[in-house]
Design an enzyme around this catalytic site. Structure first.
Site, PDB file in Angstrom:
ATOM      1  N   TRP A 325       0.836  -1.206   0.000  1.00 23.57           N
ATOM      2  CA  TRP A 325       0.000   0.000   0.000  1.00 23.57           C
ATOM      3  C   TRP A 325       0.865   1.248   0.000  1.00 23.57           C
ATOM      4  O   TRP A 325       0.508   2.267  -0.604  1.00 23.57           O
ATOM      5  CB  TRP A 325      -0.903  -0.007   1.235  1.00 23.57           C
ATOM      6  CG  TRP A 325      -1.761   1.216   1.392  1.00 23.57           C
ATOM      7  CD1 TRP A 325      -3.017   1.421   0.898  1.00 23.57           C
ATOM      8  CD2 TRP A 325      -1.422   2.422   2.092  1.00 23.57           C
ATOM      9  NE1 TRP A 325      -3.487   2.672   1.256  1.00 23.57           N
ATOM     10  CE2 TRP A 325      -2.518   3.302   1.986  1.00 23.57           C
ATOM     11  CE3 TRP A 325      -0.305   2.839   2.806  1.00 23.57           C
ATOM     12  CZ2 TRP A 325      -2.522   4.572   2.570  1.00 23.57           C
ATOM     13  CZ3 TRP A 325      -0.298   4.100   3.378  1.00 23.57           C
ATOM     14  CH2 TRP A 325      -1.395   4.953   3.254  1.00 23.57           C
ATOM     15  N   HIS A 326       2.014   1.181   0.667  1.00 19.53           N
ATOM     16  CA  HIS A 326       2.862   2.363   0.791  1.00 19.53           C
ATOM     17  C   HIS A 326       3.537   2.748  -0.521  1.00 19.53           C
ATOM     18  O   HIS A 326       3.921   3.905  -0.691  1.00 19.53           O
ATOM     19  CB  HIS A 326       3.922   2.142   1.872  1.00 19.53           C
ATOM     20  CG  HIS A 326       3.390   2.301   3.259  1.00 19.53           C
ATOM     21  ND1 HIS A 326       2.781   1.274   3.934  1.00 19.53           N
ATOM     22  CD2 HIS A 326       3.352   3.374   4.086  1.00 19.53           C
ATOM     23  CE1 HIS A 326       2.404   1.706   5.127  1.00 19.53           C
ATOM     24  NE2 HIS A 326       2.731   2.974   5.251  1.00 19.53           N
ATOM     25  N   GLY A 327       3.712   1.831  -1.420  1.00 21.54           N
ATOM     26  CA  GLY A 327       4.324   2.234  -2.676  1.00 21.54           C
ATOM     27  C   GLY A 327       4.779   1.074  -3.534  1.00 21.54           C
ATOM     28  O   GLY A 327       4.840  -0.074  -3.097  1.00 21.54           O
ATOM     29  N   PHE A 481       2.663   8.518  -0.925  1.00 17.99           N
ATOM     30  CA  PHE A 481       2.022   7.215  -0.781  1.00 17.99           C
ATOM     31  C   PHE A 481       0.532   7.296  -1.110  1.00 17.99           C
ATOM     32  O   PHE A 481      -0.110   6.309  -1.286  1.00 17.99           O
ATOM     33  CB  PHE A 481       2.206   6.665   0.636  1.00 17.99           C
ATOM     34  CG  PHE A 481       3.660   6.606   1.066  1.00 17.99           C
ATOM     35  CD1 PHE A 481       4.622   6.113   0.202  1.00 17.99           C
ATOM     36  CD2 PHE A 481       4.039   7.063   2.305  1.00 17.99           C
ATOM     37  CE1 PHE A 481       5.954   6.066   0.578  1.00 17.99           C
ATOM     38  CE2 PHE A 481       5.362   7.012   2.706  1.00 17.99           C
ATOM     39  CZ  PHE A 481       6.321   6.527   1.845  1.00 17.99           C
TER      40      PHE A 481
END
Length: 481
Positions: A325-327, A481
């Protein structure tokens, strides 16, 4: 528009005055003002991305209305999947499409010739990961009949685009935030004062702690081959406080700003660096995302109720998805997997809920066991942050390799000014420790029993912001993000 910008310092009072003095007699007009203000706030970066928010809003509003009158289970599930595919599809194209193709072509170079697909020259819309999950929570809760769908498009648009938390959270649940747009708000002086204090503390976290730690974290990480292991340890330390000060600072400003308008948002950080184990850390760090994954992914997968294999599988899924999810970078996936490894022993030995209370509850100092637990947890967290911050996996491995070399015992190679930043971090953590029982550190100043002392403290915080703020505006780290 940045919270730490002159534009926002002008924008916020204007919206505040219009909200309480020009539109306070009509709830729908008041909500409409919030929608318009939120779109202006978001469009300040790139007005073209407003179409994505509008599209996502209309899709989930329509699906919610259709779900309300639909009793057929297959059709209901089909409507839910339309929402999931549309929202995650947009997120996937803008955030992961290029990474997926690059990874695929790196693994199988011949595929590039066969498929003919090329990467796209597109920008990542600011905050898309946050508002996508917020709208998804609405349709999922409506599908599960936990929430009645709204027929008020303006209220729903305000829920999706509410400017204080639009870009970097907290990721609000529709069950908490949406009903607040139906209720007439009355100005509350105590709530507004509380909000201003939280905004002040958030600005201190961002402009004094995060931005100054970032200066040295970036210097060390970007030139890691030139530094000793002891200096690299300091670099990881500086990044740990950069990301905490930056992200929790944003959350504090967002929550405080919301209170100025009569809204209550959920707490997103609860002093995570005072955690005694990794499970407690994840109950205190980015709470809105952790609970989102818990409720909408971990529990539907079976949670920790199944056998050993299911427990291990679900633990790794939740943490790896959180990393993803963060990247779009393998470093985030490694970071997620590493946290899963940290968490797994606690889960398997049923110790993941041992530390539910506040550390040193009722005492000023922690016990030796608590203090040791905090040091171990913080060390493991900082080690994992190296993967989070590194440019790629090879960079992280070389960085860690130099830490575990003889140069670890050398004197760090940093200018004396960095000692001032270390002192500021120490001051910051002392205030956080004193205020750890509150929603934010300076909500109730236990050491300031008179108004004069309190105002002296607030003035000192403002002085520090003025002294140590960067000369140029700096983005919040979670905007990427």
């Amino acid at each position: 528009m940045l919270f730490n910008s002159l534009e926002f310092a002008i924008f916020l009072p204007i919206v505040f005055i219009l909200y309480w003095f020009a539109t306070n007699k009509n709830l729908k007009v008041q909500n409409l003002l919030l929608v318009a203000s939120s779109y202006l706030f978001y469009g300040w970066w790139d007005w073209r991305f407003l179409s994505l928010i509008m599209f996502s809003t209309l899709v989930d509003y329509s699906i919610g209305c259709l779900l309300f009158n639909q009793e057929n289970k297959i059709r209901r599930k089909g409507l839910l999947w339309i929402s999931i595919i549309v929202n995650l599809g947009l997120l996937g194209v803008f955030k992961y499409y290029n990474w997926f193709l690059d990874s695929l072509y790196y693994a199988i170079p011949s595929l590039k010739v066969v498929t003919g697909f090329n990467t796209l020259d597109i920008l990542l819309p600011v905050g898309i990961s946050f508002y996508t999950f917020q709208t998804l929570s609405y349709t999922i809760d409506v599908y599960k009949r936990k929430l009645e769908p709204t027929k008020d498009l303006i209220a729903f648009s305000a829920f999706v685009s509410f400017f204080p938390q639009l870009v970097a959270g907290p990721i609000e649940r529709a069950t908490n935030l949406l009903p607040q747009f139906y209720t007439k708000r009355k100005f509350s002086y105590p709530l507004a004062v509380d909000g201003l204090k939280q905004i002040l503390w958030g600005l201190f976290k961002k402009m004094v702690i995060a931005d100054n730690c970032a200066e040295y974290a970036n210097l060390i990480f970007n030139n890691s081959n030139d530094y000793s292991g002891s200096t690299l340890v300091l670099g990881a330390f500086f990044f740990a406080f950069q990301i905490y000060g930056d992200f929790s600072g944003y959350s504090d400003i967002a929550i405080g700003t919301s209170r100025l308008f009569g809204f209550n948002l959920m707490q997103n950080f609860a002093f995570p660096y005072f955690s005694r184990d990794i499970a407690e850390f994840w109950r205190r760090w980015h709470i809105s995302l952790s609970t989102w994954f818990r409720d909408y992914l971990y529990i539907p997968l079976g949670g920790s109720k199944g056998g050993l294999g299911m427990k291990i599988r679900n633990t790794f899924i939740i943490f790896i998805v959180s990393g993803f999810w963060h990247g779009a970078n393998w470093t985030f996936i490694i970071w997620g997997g590493l946290n899963a490894l940290y968490f797994l022993p606690l889960l398997l030995f049923k110790k993941n809920r041992n530390n539910l209370n506040i550390i040193a509850d009722g005492d000023f100092l922690p016990s030796f066991k608590e203090f040791f637990g905090v040091i171990i947890t913080f060390t493991l967290t900082v080690f994992a942050w190296i993967f989070f911050r590194a440019e790629n996996i090879s960079h992280a491995i070389s960085y860690i390799g130099e830490i575990f070399s003889p140069s670890l015992l050398s004197i760090p190679q940093l200018p004396k000014k960095s000692l001032i930043i270390v002192a500021l971090v120490a001051f910051f953590m002392i205030i956080e420790w004193i205020g750890r029982e509150n929603a934010f550190a300076i909500e109730k100043l236990k050491f300031a029993n008179t108004r004069v002392i309190r105002w002296c403290f607030y003035s000192f915080i403002i002085y520090l912001i003025g002294m140590f703020m960067q000369t140029s505006q700096t983005d919040f780290i979670y905007f990427q993000f």
